[in-house]
Design a protein around this motif. Structure first.
Motif, PDB file in Angstrom:
ATOM      1  N   ARG A   1      29.939  82.978 -15.156  1.00 34.68           N
ATOM      2  CA  ARG A   1      31.019  83.644 -14.432  1.00 34.68           C
ATOM      3  C   ARG A   1      31.909  82.613 -13.734  1.00 34.68           C
ATOM      4  O   ARG A   1      31.434  81.749 -12.998  1.00 34.68           O
ATOM      5  CB  ARG A   1      30.430  84.595 -13.395  1.00 34.68           C
ATOM      6  N   GLY A   2      33.188  82.705 -13.993  1.00 36.14           N
ATOM      7  CA  GLY A   2      34.143  81.777 -13.394  1.00 36.14           C
ATOM      8  C   GLY A   2      34.581  80.674 -14.321  1.00 36.14           C
ATOM      9  O   GLY A   2      35.460  79.886 -13.991  1.00 36.14           O
ATOM     10  N   CYS A   3      33.966  80.584 -15.538  1.00 39.82           N
ATOM     11  CA  CYS A   3      34.305  79.529 -16.488  1.00 39.82           C
ATOM     12  C   CYS A   3      35.248  80.052 -17.571  1.00 39.82           C
ATOM     13  O   CYS A   3      34.976  81.087 -18.189  1.00 39.82           O
ATOM     14  CB  CYS A   3      33.056  79.000 -17.185  1.00 39.82           C
ATOM     15  N   SER A   4      36.314  79.305 -17.828  1.00 39.30           N
ATOM     16  CA  SER A   4      37.147  79.583 -19.004  1.00 39.30           C
ATOM     17  C   SER A   4      36.748  78.654 -20.139  1.00 39.30           C
ATOM     18  O   SER A   4      36.926  78.968 -21.316  1.00 39.30           O
ATOM     19  CB  SER A   4      38.618  79.385 -18.667  1.00 39.30           C
ATOM     20  N   ALA A   5      36.190  77.494 -19.778  1.00 43.34           N
ATOM     21  CA  ALA A   5      35.675  76.536 -20.759  1.00 43.34           C
ATOM     22  C   ALA A   5      34.613  75.694 -20.075  1.00 43.34           C
ATOM     23  O   ALA A   5      34.685  75.438 -18.860  1.00 43.34           O
ATOM     24  CB  ALA A   5      36.795  75.656 -21.305  1.00 43.34           C
ATOM     25  N   LEU A   6      33.623  75.267 -20.856  1.00 41.96           N
ATOM     26  CA  LEU A   6      32.511  74.507 -20.296  1.00 41.96           C
ATOM     27  C   LEU A   6      32.193  73.341 -21.216  1.00 41.96           C
ATOM     28  O   LEU A   6      32.083  73.503 -22.434  1.00 41.96           O
ATOM     29  CB  LEU A   6      31.284  75.411 -20.138  1.00 41.96           C
ATOM     30  N   HIS A   7      32.042  72.148 -20.644  1.00 38.92           N
ATOM     31  CA  HIS A   7      31.740  70.937 -21.411  1.00 38.92           C
ATOM     32  C   HIS A   7      30.499  70.274 -20.817  1.00 38.92           C
ATOM     33  O   HIS A   7      30.414  70.096 -19.595  1.00 38.92           O
ATOM     34  CB  HIS A   7      32.910  69.952 -21.352  1.00 38.92           C
ATOM     35  N   TYR A   8      29.544  69.909 -21.675  1.00 40.06           N
ATOM     36  CA  TYR A   8      28.404  69.099 -21.253  1.00 40.06           C
ATOM     37  C   TYR A   8      28.627  67.684 -21.756  1.00 40.06           C
ATOM     38  O   TYR A   8      28.903  67.471 -22.942  1.00 40.06           O
ATOM     39  CB  TYR A   8      27.099  69.642 -21.809  1.00 40.06           C
ATOM     40  N   GLU A   9      28.497  66.714 -20.861  1.00 38.08           N
ATOM     41  CA  GLU A   9      28.591  65.306 -21.228  1.00 38.08           C
ATOM     42  C   GLU A   9      27.192  64.720 -21.103  1.00 38.08           C
ATOM     43  O   GLU A   9      26.666  64.560 -20.005  1.00 38.08           O
ATOM     44  CB  GLU A   9      29.586  64.577 -20.326  1.00 38.08           C
ATOM     45  N   VAL A  10      26.575  64.425 -22.263  1.00 36.51           N
ATOM     46  CA  VAL A  10      25.138  64.147 -22.312  1.00 36.51           C
ATOM     47  C   VAL A  10      24.850  62.649 -22.354  1.00 36.51           C
ATOM     48  O   VAL A  10      25.381  61.920 -23.201  1.00 36.51           O
ATOM     49  CB  VAL A  10      24.506  64.828 -23.544  1.00 36.51           C
TER      50      VAL A  10
END
Length: 473
Positions: free
Chosen positions: A126-135
């Motif tokens: 909730r609240g995200c339009s896009a999500l990125h994980y930098e691993v």
């Protein structure tokens, strides 16, 4: 527009993810000449060479040349090299991907980077339009004290946060606090970082998989009888008592995997080392209080963890090797005393395997199978180095008109197979009795090393990551 509507307006977010591998999960080389001694990239030639080496040769590779005592400065991590034909891989090399065990981790790391942000139900947190994980996946010297590795982990966490902020600088992507994911021994490294080196405030949460919270009796079994099966550990660390004592028993990090003063079996019992008679009656159980003094530094009982002549088979100085070993044991006891049974990050999650298809040792049983339960004083002991101890007495038999002394078996103790639920290395009690994290069983379970290949493990990891993102919004 009200303040509350602005607060929940969807935005783009990026989260640094730091994955900490387990035992033997990092590429190591000799610091002085940069020669690779452990290549966790499914290198068959490397495995064959180590498999063909004896206890002296294995120790020289992993502990030190010329029968030198253990030093944390002998080995260092090697990050690998990018392929010139594919320069885009350099970013992953810089993040440590090339220095970790590829067979167990590369698929999971790629999944984290590419797929773990894809919602199962079409809904992002909730609240995200896009999500990125930098691993990031920092390799570390798994032979060394986990306290030292935990200190170094802090450098990677800060580097991951700075690198992620730099990558999204000038964009509308907001960078959140880092999240740590650990496998096996990596959980001890993470706990050292967050709870003993003051790193708890630097990360939002920690997800543990297959963590031996208070150690694992499998470590005792493998030092005294070698690694079972056909796994790479058997080739590298040893297939029998002589080889594993010469390697693993000299490594401070491995000694911290032994059952510590807080350990409990699946049934909650403190004693995890047992000896039974031929009729199944219990002869004794250990520890009564302290496994370090009763079992690990013990040098008088046959069931002791270490026979000091095997610690440094290339040297005539048994005492020096034993003194170094006892020092590492004291550090292990101190390490776990500082952690205690509940020293976890304030926002932890954990999963563990809980089925008997992956039987594990939550306790170790030596069973007497021949004649007398207790060895008489006039007998001599022998072992095959793979979990069988025998006692014999010399007797005279007639041979060509004379008398010839020959050994006659009197007593025989044999290590019994694992029979507790778990993942083949860590028993389910490690997750069942853990004090601190949200800890969930997985059944059907998984094998220890490829724990993060489990569909359920990945589902939980994705779910927990989404929760931790939402907690920061």
């Amino acid at each position: 527009m009200s303040h509350s509507s602005v607060q929940y307006c969807p935005k783009s977010f990026a989260v640094p993810i730091i994955f900490v591998p387990g035992l033997m999960g990092s590429r190591l080389r000799i610091k002085q000449d940069k020669r690779i001694v452990w290549e966790p990239l499914d290198n068959i030639g490397n495995a064959i060479r180590l498999a063909r080496s004896n206890a002296v040769e294995k120790r020289a590779e992993l502990i030190g040349l010329d029968a030198a005592p253990y030093s944390p400065d002998y080995l260092e991590v090697d990050l690998g090299e990018s392929n010139p034909q594919h320069p885009f891989l350099q970013e992953r090399i810089d993040r440590g991907w090339g220095g970790v065990l590829q067979g167990s981790y590369s698929g999971f790391l790629a999944w984290l980077q590419v797929s773990a942000t894809l919602p199962e139900n079409g809904l992002l947190p909730r609240g995200c339009s896009a999500l990125h994980y930098e691993v990031w996946a920092p390799p570390y010297n798994w032979t060394d004290d986990n306290l030292n590795s935990g200190r170094d982990l802090g450098d990677t966490v800060r580097k991951a946060l700075e690198g992620t902020a730099k990558k999204y600088q000038g964009t509308d992507v907001q960078v959140l606090k880092p999240i740590i994911i650990t496998h096996s021994m990596g959980g001890l490294v993470s706990r050292a970082y967050t709870q003993l080196h003051g790193g708890a405030e630097e990360v939002h949460g920690v997800i543990h998989g297959a963590l031996p919270c208070e150690g694992a009796p499998a470590a005792y079994k493998r030092i005294l009888a070698g690694f079972e099966g056909a796994g790479i550990e058997r080739h590298v660390l040893g297939a029998n008592q002589q080889e594993v004592t010469a390697t693993a028993a000299n490594m401070p990090g491995v000694l911290q995997l032994l059952p510590n003063q807080w350990h409990k079996t699946v049934n909650g019992a403190k004693a995890w080392l047992h000896c039974t008679g031929k009729d199944g009656s219990k002869l004794w159980s250990k520890p009564a209080a302290n496994p370090y003094s009763e079992i690990y530094s013990n040098q008088s009982d046959w069931w002791r963890l270490v026979y000091k002549e095997h610690l440094n088979p290339g040297s005539d100085n048994e005492s020096e090797a034993y003194i170094s070993y006892v020092k590492a044991l004291k550090n292990a006891e101190s390490f776990h005393a500082q952690l205690g049974p509940s020293a976890f990050h304030p926002n932890p999650r954990m999963f563990y395997s809980d089925d008997t298809e992956h039987s594990s040792w939550d306790s170790v049983e030596w069973k007497q199978t021949e004649t007398e339960d207790i060895p008489p004083d006039d007998t001599f002991q022998d072992t095959n180095g793979r979990g069988i101890f025998t006692w014999s007495r010399m007797v005279l038999v007639v041979d060509f008109g004379g008398f010839e002394p020959v050994p006659r078996l009197i007593t025989h103790y044999e290590l019994q197979p694992a029979n507790a639920p778990g993942d083949g290395t860590v028993h389910s009690g490690s997750g069942l009795h853990v004090s601190g994290p949200m800890s969930l069983p997985i059944n059907p379970g998984f094998e220890h090393q490829p724990a993060f290949d489990s569909k359920e493990a990945r589902r939980l990891t994705k779910e927990w990551l989404f929760e931790m993102v939402e907690e920061q919004l």
